[in-house]
Structures are given as C-alpha cells and as structure tokens.
Scaffold this motif. Sequence first.
Motif, PDB file in Angstrom:
ATOM      1  N   THR A  97     -49.341 -12.159 -85.307  1.00 33.73           N
ATOM      2  CA  THR A  97     -49.317 -13.324 -84.727  1.00 33.73           C
ATOM      3  C   THR A  97     -49.849 -13.085 -83.293  1.00 33.73           C
ATOM      4  O   THR A  97     -50.233 -14.181 -82.687  1.00 33.73           O
ATOM      5  CB  THR A  97     -47.794 -14.043 -84.855  1.00 33.73           C
ATOM      6  OG1 THR A  97     -47.694 -14.094 -86.244  1.00 33.73           O
ATOM      7  CG2 THR A  97     -47.920 -15.330 -84.491  1.00 33.73           C
ATOM      8  N   GLY A  98     -49.346 -12.310 -82.424  1.00 34.19           N
ATOM      9  CA  GLY A  98     -49.364 -11.764 -81.286  1.00 34.19           C
ATOM     10  C   GLY A  98     -50.930 -11.862 -81.018  1.00 34.19           C
ATOM     11  O   GLY A  98     -51.687 -12.563 -80.144  1.00 34.19           O
ATOM     12  N   TRP A  99     -51.609 -11.032 -81.951  1.00 34.16           N
ATOM     13  CA  TRP A  99     -53.256 -10.972 -81.513  1.00 34.16           C
ATOM     14  C   TRP A  99     -53.745 -12.197 -81.941  1.00 34.16           C
ATOM     15  O   TRP A  99     -54.924 -12.692 -81.211  1.00 34.16           O
ATOM     16  CB  TRP A  99     -53.686  -9.908 -82.706  1.00 34.16           C
ATOM     17  CG  TRP A  99     -53.127  -8.473 -82.151  1.00 34.16           C
ATOM     18  CD1 TRP A  99     -52.205  -7.863 -82.676  1.00 34.16           C
ATOM     19  CD2 TRP A  99     -53.488  -7.673 -81.265  1.00 34.16           C
ATOM     20  NE1 TRP A  99     -51.929  -6.579 -82.425  1.00 34.16           N
ATOM     21  CE2 TRP A  99     -52.704  -6.415 -81.163  1.00 34.16           C
ATOM     22  CE3 TRP A  99     -54.482  -7.818 -80.253  1.00 34.16           C
ATOM     23  CZ2 TRP A  99     -52.988  -5.507 -80.408  1.00 34.16           C
ATOM     24  CZ3 TRP A  99     -54.811  -6.750 -79.126  1.00 34.16           C
ATOM     25  CH2 TRP A  99     -53.771  -5.653 -79.487  1.00 34.16           C
ATOM     26  N   GLY A 105     -55.634 -18.442 -79.654  1.00 38.71           N
ATOM     27  CA  GLY A 105     -54.894 -19.560 -79.071  1.00 38.71           C
ATOM     28  C   GLY A 105     -54.916 -19.802 -77.590  1.00 38.71           C
ATOM     29  O   GLY A 105     -54.917 -20.800 -77.172  1.00 38.71           O
ATOM     30  N   LEU A 106     -55.243 -18.488 -76.819  1.00 40.93           N
ATOM     31  CA  LEU A 106     -55.162 -18.473 -75.279  1.00 40.93           C
ATOM     32  C   LEU A 106     -56.460 -18.249 -74.614  1.00 40.93           C
ATOM     33  O   LEU A 106     -56.811 -18.716 -73.726  1.00 40.93           O
ATOM     34  CB  LEU A 106     -54.012 -17.573 -74.725  1.00 40.93           C
ATOM     35  CG  LEU A 106     -52.726 -17.890 -75.473  1.00 40.93           C
ATOM     36  CD1 LEU A 106     -51.735 -16.546 -75.072  1.00 40.93           C
ATOM     37  CD2 LEU A 106     -51.940 -19.051 -74.959  1.00 40.93           C
ATOM     38  N   ALA A 196     -40.849 -17.301 -80.776  1.00 39.21           N
ATOM     39  CA  ALA A 196     -40.395 -16.856 -79.380  1.00 39.21           C
ATOM     40  C   ALA A 196     -41.549 -15.994 -78.639  1.00 39.21           C
ATOM     41  O   ALA A 196     -41.826 -16.016 -77.598  1.00 39.21           O
ATOM     42  CB  ALA A 196     -39.295 -16.004 -79.605  1.00 39.21           C
ATOM     43  N   VAL A 197     -42.368 -15.063 -79.570  1.00 42.85           N
ATOM     44  CA  VAL A 197     -43.187 -14.318 -78.830  1.00 42.85           C
ATOM     45  C   VAL A 197     -44.310 -15.172 -78.326  1.00 42.85           C
ATOM     46  O   VAL A 197     -45.096 -14.836 -77.367  1.00 42.85           O
ATOM     47  CB  VAL A 197     -43.792 -13.117 -80.039  1.00 42.85           C
ATOM     48  CG1 VAL A 197     -45.150 -12.621 -79.495  1.00 42.85           C
ATOM     49  CG2 VAL A 197     -42.671 -12.237 -80.112  1.00 42.85           C
ATOM     50  N   THR A 198     -44.753 -16.225 -79.183  1.00 40.73           N
ATOM     51  CA  THR A 198     -45.819 -17.215 -78.659  1.00 40.73           C
ATOM     52  C   THR A 198     -45.523 -17.679 -77.260  1.00 40.73           C
ATOM     53  O   THR A 198     -46.322 -18.245 -76.264  1.00 40.73           O
ATOM     54  CB  THR A 198     -46.128 -18.163 -79.809  1.00 40.73           C
ATOM     55  OG1 THR A 198     -46.514 -17.614 -80.922  1.00 40.73           O
ATOM     56  CG2 THR A 198     -47.226 -18.981 -79.311  1.00 40.73           C
ATOM     57  N   ALA A 199     -44.215 -18.110 -77.314  1.00 40.45           N
ATOM     58  CA  ALA A 199     -43.789 -18.710 -76.036  1.00 40.45           C
ATOM     59  C   ALA A 199     -43.831 -17.727 -74.839  1.00 40.45           C
ATOM     60  O   ALA A 199     -44.382 -18.114 -73.646  1.00 40.45           O
ATOM     61  CB  ALA A 199     -42.387 -19.289 -76.154  1.00 40.45           C
ATOM     62  N   THR A 200     -43.558 -16.588 -75.145  1.00 41.93           N
ATOM     63  CA  THR A 200     -43.467 -15.502 -74.161  1.00 41.93           C
ATOM     64  C   THR A 200     -44.964 -15.044 -73.681  1.00 41.93           C
ATOM     65  O   THR A 200     -45.346 -15.191 -72.473  1.00 41.93           O
ATOM     66  CB  THR A 200     -43.338 -14.183 -74.637  1.00 41.93           C
ATOM     67  OG1 THR A 200     -41.778 -14.466 -74.947  1.00 41.93           O
ATOM     68  CG2 THR A 200     -43.005 -13.012 -73.630  1.00 41.93           C
ATOM     69  N   LEU A 201     -45.997 -15.178 -74.716  1.00 40.36           N
ATOM     70  CA  LEU A 201     -47.565 -14.937 -74.280  1.00 40.36           C
ATOM     71  C   LEU A 201     -48.199 -16.129 -73.562  1.00 40.36           C
ATOM     72  O   LEU A 201     -48.680 -15.986 -72.663  1.00 40.36           O
ATOM     73  CB  LEU A 201     -48.172 -14.954 -75.644  1.00 40.36           C
ATOM     74  CG  LEU A 201     -48.195 -13.564 -76.385  1.00 40.36           C
ATOM     75  CD1 LEU A 201     -48.677 -13.846 -77.825  1.00 40.36           C
ATOM     76  CD2 LEU A 201     -48.930 -12.407 -75.552  1.00 40.36           C
ATOM     77  N   ALA A 202     -47.422 -17.684 -74.051  1.00 45.26           N
ATOM     78  CA  ALA A 202     -48.022 -18.575 -72.972  1.00 45.26           C
ATOM     79  C   ALA A 202     -47.420 -18.442 -71.692  1.00 45.26           C
ATOM     80  O   ALA A 202     -48.031 -18.829 -70.685  1.00 45.26           O
ATOM     81  CB  ALA A 202     -47.561 -19.956 -73.799  1.00 45.26           C
ATOM     82  N   ALA A 203     -46.152 -18.043 -71.672  1.00 44.15           N
ATOM     83  CA  ALA A 203     -45.715 -18.122 -70.324  1.00 44.15           C
ATOM     84  C   ALA A 203     -46.417 -16.725 -69.373  1.00 44.15           C
ATOM     85  O   ALA A 203     -46.787 -17.003 -68.158  1.00 44.15           O
ATOM     86  CB  ALA A 203     -44.228 -17.593 -70.121  1.00 44.15           C
ATOM     87  N   VAL A 281     -52.176 -10.445 -71.438  1.00 46.98           N
ATOM     88  CA  VAL A 281     -51.729 -11.163 -72.817  1.00 46.98           C
ATOM     89  C   VAL A 281     -52.190 -10.114 -73.794  1.00 46.98           C
ATOM     90  O   VAL A 281     -51.229  -9.683 -74.813  1.00 46.98           O
ATOM     91  CB  VAL A 281     -52.547 -12.385 -72.875  1.00 46.98           C
ATOM     92  CG1 VAL A 281     -52.091 -12.948 -74.512  1.00 46.98           C
ATOM     93  CG2 VAL A 281     -52.017 -13.482 -71.854  1.00 46.98           C
ATOM     94  N   VAL A 282     -53.274  -9.470 -73.907  1.00 48.05           N
ATOM     95  CA  VAL A 282     -53.581  -8.529 -74.721  1.00 48.05           C
ATOM     96  C   VAL A 282     -52.986  -7.110 -74.748  1.00 48.05           C
ATOM     97  O   VAL A 282     -52.463  -6.782 -75.551  1.00 48.05           O
ATOM     98  CB  VAL A 282     -55.068  -7.900 -74.613  1.00 48.05           C
ATOM     99  CG1 VAL A 282     -55.563  -6.951 -75.428  1.00 48.05           C
ATOM    100  CG2 VAL A 282     -56.097  -9.171 -74.695  1.00 48.05           C
TER     101      VAL A 282
END
Length: 528
Positions: A97-99, A105-106, A196-203, A281-282
Amino acid sequence: MLAVVLQLSGGIGLFLLGMTLLTDSLKALAGDSLRQWLARFTGSSFKAMLSGIGFTLVVQSSTATTLATIGFVSAGVLSFSQAIGIIIGANIGTTSTGWLVAFLGLKFSIANIALPLVALGAMLKLLGRDQLALSGLALAGFALLFMGIDQLQVAMAGFAEQVNLSQWSNDGFATRLILILIGLVMTILLQSSSAAVTATLAALASQAIDLPQAMALVIGQNIGTVATAVLAAVGATTSAKRTAAVHVVFNIVTAIFALFVLMPVMLWLFQHTVLADWDHVVMLAAFHTAFSLMGALLFMPFIPQFQQLIIKLIPEKNQNNTRYLDETLFAVPALAISATEQAIRDSLADYYRMIVKALQGQVLAVMMSNRELDRVLTTVEQYLQKMPVPQAQVDQQHLTTLLRLIMYSKVLRDDFQYLEYVDVLPKYLKPEVLQPLIIHLQSMVLGLKQQPMEKMNSVDLIAWQNLVQQLKQQQPQYRQHIVENSVHAQLNAAEALDAMIAERWLERLLEHSIKIAYLLQHQDEVMS
C-alpha cells in the motif's frame, strides 16, 4: 484550523471507505479459489510466507489474510508453523500500500479521473450481476481510495502551514517514543494500518513532518496493528488467540529492531550515500518494506521454536468439532462456510468410526448417544444465523451445498438415534456382507476427514450401491435365519423383531450415507 481538521477527516474517511470497498469486493470476487490456493501452496514455511505475501497483495488486506489463516488452522488444513509463515508474509504484503500511495497517489495523482471511475463502478454495480457487479464495487473503491489520498495531501499541506512540528524533529529517544505512541494510537483509532501509513506519507509529502518523524510514526503504526488482532481474539478460538499472539510478538520484536538498528542505518544511508537523491516518500515506503523484511529474516529460521513457545503459552482447551466456528471468519464468507462444513464432516466421521468399532466388537453401540451431533447441529444453526449472506455466486452455491449437507445430517441424526441395532447385526450378517460393510464405513470416515478438505474421492459410490442391493437380495435368507433361531429357542420374539429391524435400519443408514457421499463427491455438479 477547523477546515484543515475537517478536510483531514474527510480524506481519511474516503480512503477507509475506498479500501473497504476494494478489499471486500476482491475477497468476494476471489471466493473459494483463494481458500484452495492458500491451502495448496503452503508446503513449507518459506512457501507459506510467499503465499501470505501473494494473498495480501490480491485482497489488499493483511487482516483478511490473518482471518483466512485462523480458519485454516482451526480446521486443520494448515499447520500452525505454516500459519506463522503466512502471517509474516502478510506483514510484508501489506507494505505494498505504501508503494502504491507513493508512486500513484502522491507522484501521479489520478484524482482528476477518480470521479468518472466512481461513476463507471456504480453503473457496473447497478446494471451488472455477480462478478461484473463486484468488479464495479472494486473499481469504485479504488477510485475513492485515491480521492482520499488527494484530500489528505491537501489537508496536510494546510496543517503544515498552521502547526509548527519542529519541536518533535530532534533525535532524542523520548521524542521518538512519543512519535511511536502517536503512530500506535493512529492505527487503533483508524482501525487500519494502511490508512495510518497513508496519512503519514501524505504528511511527509506535504513537508508537515520530516523523514525521521515519519519513520518513528510508521514503527508505531505497525505495532498498532496488533490491537485489531487482539480484539478479534477476545473470546475467540484458541487458533485465533495463537494467531494474535504471533502478531503481537512479531510486530513488537520487529519494532524494537527497527528502532535501534534499521532506522539509524537507513537514515545514515540516506545522508551519506547515493540514497540521498531518493525522494523522502519513496524512502519511507522502502523503510516500511525493509521493516517487515527484517522481521522475516529474524523469525523465519526459528519458526519451530516460535511455534512451540506460542503453543506452550496458549494450549488448546476446546477439542470439540465446533472449535472451527469462529465469528471472525465472517469477514471471508468462503472460510466461514468451509469451517461449518468441516465441523459437520468431523462430527459425522466420529459417528461412522464408532459404528465400525461396534461392528468389530470393540465397543457396545448401545452405550453410544447422538447428543454430540445434536449439539453440533444446534451450534451450526446458531452460527449460520449470524453469518452474512455472501455476495459471490460461487460462495452462495457453496452455501447451498452446505445447507443440503445439514439437511442430510439431520436425517442421519434420526438414524443414529437407534445405534443399539449395530450390536445385533454381527450375529446375523454373513461375513461376505459384514467385512465389505466395515471397509465401506472406514472409507466414509477417511472421506469425511480428508485434508485439505476437497471432494470425497475415497468413497466408491457404485460399491456402496452394490452393497445395499446385496443386503436387499439377502433379506429372505437373513430373515429365514432369524426365524430358525427363534424356532430353536435361541431367540425370543422380541430379539427376533430387533434383528429384523436392525437389518432394515442398516439398509436405510447406507442409503442416507450414499446421499451424503454423492453430495460431497459431486460438489461442482451440485453447485452448477
């Protein structure tokens, strides 16, 4: 600030809604095939880990993988050591999901085409049926997921402008512990480590936080995933509790190593090597994956010892056949249906095994009772009342087969009510009938207990039918033998009547058994 909070909440809500639609639709689309796949490709701990990764990539949910594993361990399809491998694999698979967020997504926003995708998905759901309708839900969920990511990124940018987080950017141990705690709470509140990880990546992408802060948050978010497993295991089966224990130990031990070893090493590499050119992010997505890979390297060599430790800490107390019926399996209907079928199959196998022992003179059938089957059938009915109706057509067909199995089991329950007749049969049945009867009943036991639970191929239906015909043809001789014994005062009238009823009872039992064997041997034909 209120607008930022509302936008942040809305973004998280869209992401969670999209993830739920996507995961549920993919699980329903896969149906029973995922169960068969996971059961077949887990021959070793390493293969089990690869299966866990693949299963999680397919359904985009480590929770679904965990629940599937609980069901297989409960039913005996998987060993506990294989389950540990699958859980480790699920932890690796969920990092995908992070990748996905980092690159789609970003980096490449599809928010502009998300609404048309939602519209297309809705049309497929409304106008299509079965798999086409489920595909529409999956497409809509995929689009909503990225709409949520887009909203999160905008909200985090606004958050960074209004809140100064520089006080949390120092390298102090206490600061990192606080960030880990915040990440843990985020996962518990959102009930999703992916969100939660997605919110962190966005931040991180919006520069609301820096890379060390994001890494500490991800460590906490991985620990937070155990909360869901622990809650699911409260009051659940021993297998569920053991699986939750694996989650807890694996995630906490891995988090400790990540904090003291992996995080400092990756930060040093990011500052002093070619990794300095990587996007933050990567880098965070890579850290998340390395986190779980390191855990696999730590635990995979010691799975036998880990297994013994968990079994010793959480021994099996409930040995009855209904131990399979765990309500957490409702999240994967194919598993709940299979677990119910296995409970009935095991119960019937127990009765056939007792009949064999009685025919061999090892036990007295008159001492047997059908109370256990009554209990199992009652528990199964209560379980089915709580189970949601599956969406996938293949699961609905499997459920129909299960209901027919329950119906036949109730008919057999009436037959088992008169098990005392088994004690009478060996005295009057000829050896050429008695021995094949015992062999056929033993094949029934093997078929019902077959693992992994597939079609009942061990029962020769033609041989069964021939045996019933043989019994019918020998009825006159059988009854003549009883009459002769009665005439010579070897039997009184009541005993002679019991002997005749016993022969008719056996014929009826075998006919009902043939129906169950046919049902389980021709499931695909029954479901088509």
